[in-house]
Design an enzyme around this catalytic site. Structure first.
Site, mmCIF file in Angstrom:
data_model
loop_
_atom_site.group_PDB
_atom_site.id
_atom_site.type_symbol
_atom_site.label_atom_id
_atom_site.label_comp_id
_atom_site.label_asym_id
_atom_site.label_seq_id
_atom_site.Cartn_x
_atom_site.Cartn_y
_atom_site.Cartn_z
ATOM 1 N N LYS A 26 -21.850 24.874 1.084
ATOM 2 C CA LYS A 26 -21.140 24.073 0.512
ATOM 3 C C LYS A 26 -21.653 23.976 -1.004
ATOM 4 O O LYS A 26 -20.880 23.972 -1.925
ATOM 5 C CB LYS A 26 -21.696 22.737 1.039
ATOM 6 C CG LYS A 26 -21.068 21.327 0.003
ATOM 7 C CD LYS A 26 -21.330 20.121 1.057
ATOM 8 C CE LYS A 26 -22.649 19.616 0.492
ATOM 9 N NZ LYS A 26 -22.852 19.084 -0.895
ATOM 10 N N ASN A 27 -23.130 24.043 -1.052
ATOM 11 C CA ASN A 27 -23.765 23.950 -2.658
ATOM 12 C C ASN A 27 -23.451 24.908 -3.594
ATOM 13 O O ASN A 27 -23.896 24.952 -4.618
ATOM 14 C CB ASN A 27 -25.260 23.388 -2.423
ATOM 15 C CG ASN A 27 -25.370 21.978 -2.046
ATOM 16 O OD1 ASN A 27 -24.282 21.290 -1.769
ATOM 17 N ND2 ASN A 27 -26.563 21.573 -1.596
ATOM 18 N N ARG A 97 -20.455 14.997 -5.381
ATOM 19 C CA ARG A 97 -21.304 15.037 -6.476
ATOM 20 C C ARG A 97 -21.168 16.328 -7.359
ATOM 21 O O ARG A 97 -21.213 16.232 -8.416
ATOM 22 C CB ARG A 97 -22.749 15.112 -5.892
ATOM 23 C CG ARG A 97 -23.878 15.407 -6.973
ATOM 24 C CD ARG A 97 -24.160 13.932 -7.396
ATOM 25 N NE ARG A 97 -25.101 13.950 -8.361
ATOM 26 C CZ ARG A 97 -25.487 12.744 -9.205
ATOM 27 N NH1 ARG A 97 -24.753 11.784 -9.024
ATOM 28 N NH2 ARG A 97 -26.206 12.822 -9.993
ATOM 29 N N ASP A 121 -23.389 11.908 -1.782
ATOM 30 C CA ASP A 121 -24.037 11.152 -0.788
ATOM 31 C C ASP A 121 -24.985 10.187 -1.518
ATOM 32 O O ASP A 121 -25.514 10.493 -2.634
ATOM 33 C CB ASP A 121 -25.112 12.370 -0.429
ATOM 34 C CG ASP A 121 -24.506 13.040 0.872
ATOM 35 O OD1 ASP A 121 -23.659 12.518 1.339
ATOM 36 O OD2 ASP A 121 -24.888 14.261 0.922
ATOM 37 N N ASP A 311 -32.843 18.721 1.567
ATOM 38 C CA ASP A 311 -31.595 18.771 2.648
ATOM 39 C C ASP A 311 -32.061 19.067 3.832
ATOM 40 O O ASP A 311 -31.324 18.704 5.026
ATOM 41 C CB ASP A 311 -30.595 19.796 2.062
ATOM 42 C CG ASP A 311 -29.877 19.215 0.753
ATOM 43 O OD1 ASP A 311 -30.116 17.903 0.579
ATOM 44 O OD2 ASP A 311 -28.789 20.009 0.430
HETATM 45 C C1 UD1 Z 1 -28.138 19.192 -5.227
HETATM 46 C C2 UD1 Z 1 -27.608 19.363 -3.953
HETATM 47 C C3 UD1 Z 1 -28.048 18.533 -2.864
HETATM 48 C C4 UD1 Z 1 -29.619 18.558 -3.023
HETATM 49 C C5 UD1 Z 1 -30.275 18.503 -4.550
HETATM 50 C C6 UD1 Z 1 -31.849 18.873 -4.379
HETATM 51 C C7 UD1 Z 1 -25.255 19.818 -4.763
HETATM 52 C C8 UD1 Z 1 -23.903 19.459 -4.730
HETATM 53 N N1 UD1 Z 1 -26.051 18.938 -4.238
HETATM 54 O O1 UD1 Z 1 -28.021 17.936 -5.955
HETATM 55 O O2 UD1 Z 1 -27.626 18.758 -1.751
HETATM 56 O O3 UD1 Z 1 -30.293 17.572 -2.122
HETATM 57 O O4 UD1 Z 1 -29.646 19.417 -5.299
HETATM 58 O O5 UD1 Z 1 -31.975 20.212 -3.862
HETATM 59 O O6 UD1 Z 1 -25.523 20.793 -4.850
HETATM 60 N N2 UD1 Z 1 -32.415 14.083 -11.543
HETATM 61 C C9 UD1 Z 1 -32.775 13.355 -12.785
HETATM 62 N N3 UD1 Z 1 -31.913 13.634 -14.072
HETATM 63 C C10 UD1 Z 1 -30.819 14.433 -13.934
HETATM 64 C C11 UD1 Z 1 -30.720 15.232 -12.685
HETATM 65 C C12 UD1 Z 1 -31.504 14.994 -11.536
HETATM 66 O O7 UD1 Z 1 -33.601 12.619 -12.935
HETATM 67 O O8 UD1 Z 1 -30.178 14.695 -14.990
HETATM 68 C C13 UD1 Z 1 -33.162 13.999 -10.552
HETATM 69 C C14 UD1 Z 1 -32.610 13.387 -9.551
HETATM 70 O O9 UD1 Z 1 -32.276 11.984 -9.405
HETATM 71 C C15 UD1 Z 1 -33.325 13.831 -8.084
HETATM 72 C C16 UD1 Z 1 -33.826 15.158 -8.725
HETATM 73 O O10 UD1 Z 1 -33.627 15.208 -10.085
HETATM 74 O O11 UD1 Z 1 -34.471 13.048 -8.098
HETATM 75 C C17 UD1 Z 1 -33.219 16.280 -7.921
HETATM 76 O O12 UD1 Z 1 -31.575 16.419 -8.464
HETATM 77 P P1 UD1 Z 1 -30.981 17.559 -8.688
HETATM 78 O O13 UD1 Z 1 -31.580 18.750 -8.292
HETATM 79 O O14 UD1 Z 1 -30.036 17.426 -9.876
HETATM 80 O O15 UD1 Z 1 -29.865 17.272 -7.406
HETATM 81 P P2 UD1 Z 1 -28.279 17.347 -7.430
HETATM 82 O O16 UD1 Z 1 -27.636 18.696 -8.331
HETATM 83 O O17 UD1 Z 1 -27.492 15.960 -7.770
#
Ligand code: UD1
Length: 422
Positions: A26-27, A97, A121, A311
């Site tokens: 999915k990701n 997301r 989520d 995850d």
């Molecule tokens: C993706 C995955 C999700 C997985 C996560 C971490 C998808 C669609 N989702 O989510 O399944 O659990 O990676 O492996 O691929 N953060 C910030 N600022 C930002 C971006 C992120 O502070 O601009 C923080 C988030 O709040 C979180 C951490 O960074 O604490 C990780 O987020 P991120 O790696 O960006 O996850 P997603 O891309 O949202």
């Protein structure tokens, strides 16, 4: 819970046997789909998982002007004819997301992106400040209000961007925006998840120039706007779904071949499974998994790749809840990602939460009851826990599971689990 809505019913099962094929990730697939906004022409994605999020991303791309068509059960054609709208409709963005992944491609290729805050989520706050500051460094103007984000740029330029956290989404948006930026973009402390490697590989096949694929130092040399082309690409297999089937065997017992699991993408989690007593043998096409008499509790902390992915956590917590001993789990990514623990406790698990830690005292067995899936992976973990619970576990709100799991019920039942969808 609405009694009319679909539910999954699981009864104590095992030993499991046979083999299960791991579907596409999915990701990865959602990001590959968003990347079709970078080039005109036809893309054919193969190994596409049959999950609801693919339909949602397809709806979003169709609303933007991409034509999508299933060529087979796991083969999706996406045609970008260049007639693209840069305004993403709210109802499509709100559901997942990964909808935020259209931001980079729209901005770099078409000069603008108007998109509301993405859904997905609910793990508590999920900011996108790193996406925004990175794109601003590349010359984008970004206006934000409570409803949406409006990003525009006549032309982006290369920049040196050091991420303060190795965010998956920020890495992907900066990476795709850099494709047509003038000059070279460097992303330091880039996320290294295998799904980002998959995206990079597709971008390179499309004609992009990227160095450092698979590392935390990505260098992207901007290409002439519109010079990339459509390609055929096979989606990488899903390490989280693979981990789910390993957890199912671990908890229910048995001997199963998890076909298409990529051990090189799962090193840390395989170490943890092994510490718990699960035997995992690499094979030509995946992994053979056998379970111990009883699992042993472990401690672990979630971290960006190559650490233990957040995850995987609900699966490992479910396993710990029936293991011998006490395990301490630390969540370092999403502080709100403990919501399913209340549901595991309804099944008799002994878990105490303290801030971003959970202390899990293994119990002899769980007892089935009605529970609710709070998100994709937690829903799958409740299904896995149900395999070890006496009586019947009824899981509601399974639309969450459908978002990311390609026929979880069919695959588990193929291994001999007592599971049905009603
Ligand atoms: C993706 C995955 C999700 C997985 C996560 C971490 C998808 C669609 N989702 O989510 O399944 O659990 O990676 O492996 O691929 N953060 C910030 N600022 C930002 C971006 C992120 O502070 O601009 C923080 C988030 O709040 C979180 C951490 O960074 O604490 C990780 O987020 P991120 O790696 O960006 O996850 P997603 O891309 O949202």
């Amino acid at each position: 819970m609405n009694n009319e809505s679909p539910r999954i019913i699981v009864r104590r099962s095992g030993p499991l046997s046979g083999n299960v094929q791991v579907p596409g990730a999915k990701n990865s697939v959602l990001k590959l789909m968003a990347a079709t906004l970078l080039a005109e022409g036809e893309f054919v994605l193969t190994n596409v998982p049959a999950i609801a999020d693919v339909d949602t991303m397809s709806d979003l791309l169709v609303a933007l002007g991409v034509k999508t068509k299933w060529l087979g059960p796991h083969e999706l054609s996406l045609v970008n004819s260049g007639n693209i709208s840069t305004e993403a409709p709210f109802e499509n963005v709100d559901k997942i997301r990964a909808s935020i992944n259209v931001l980079g491609p729209l901005l770099t290729h078409y000069g603008q992106a108007l998109i509301n805050w993405p859904g997905g989520d609910d793990f508590g706050g999920r900011p996108i400040d790193l996406h925004i500051s990175g794109l601003e460094k590349m010359g984008a103007t970004i206006e934000q209000n409570l409803l949406n984000i409006n990003a525009y740029a006549q032309e982006l330029h290369g920049a040196e961007i050091e991420l303060s956290f190795a965010s998956v989404g920020a890495t992907e948006n900066i990476l795709t925006a850099a494709i047509y930026a003038k000059g070279t973009t460097v992303i330091d402390n880039a996320a290294r998840e295998p799904e980002i490697g998959d995206l990079c590989n597709m971008l390179v096949a499309m004609g992009a120039q990227i160095e450092g694929i698979g590392t935390s130092h990505l260098v992207i040399h901007g290409s002439k706007k519109g010079s990339l082309r459509g390609v055929r690409h096979a989606v990488i297999n899903d390490r989280v779904q693979a981990a789910t089937y390993i957890a199912a065997v671990a908890i229910a017992g048995g001997d199963v071949q998890v076909r298409g699991a990529r051990p090189e993408h799962m090193e840390m989690v395989i170490n943890k499974y092994t510490q718990m007593g699960v035997s995992i043998y690499p094979q030509r096409d995946g992994l053979r998994v056998t379970a111990p008499e009883r699992l042993a509790a472990i401690d672990f902390a979630t971290l960006p790749y190559p650490g233990i992915a957040t995850d995987y956590k609900p699966l490992l917590v479910a396993m710990n809840s029936v293991a011998s001993g006490v395990g301490i789990v630390t969540e370092n990514l999403f502080p709100g990602r403990f919501r399913y623990i209340e549901e595991l406790c309804k099944l008799g698990a002994d878990i105490r939460i303290d801030g971003h830690h959970a202390v899990i005292k293994g119990v002899d067995h769980l007892i089935g009851t009605a529970v609710t899936a709070p998100d994709i992976r937690a829903g799958a973990a409740l299904v896995v826990a149900g395999l070890a619970a006496h009586g019947e576990t009824v899981i509601g709100e399974i639309h969450h599971i459908d978002r990311g799991y390609d026929d979880l019920v069919g695959r588990l039942s193929g291994l001999g689990a007592d599971i049905t969808r009603v």
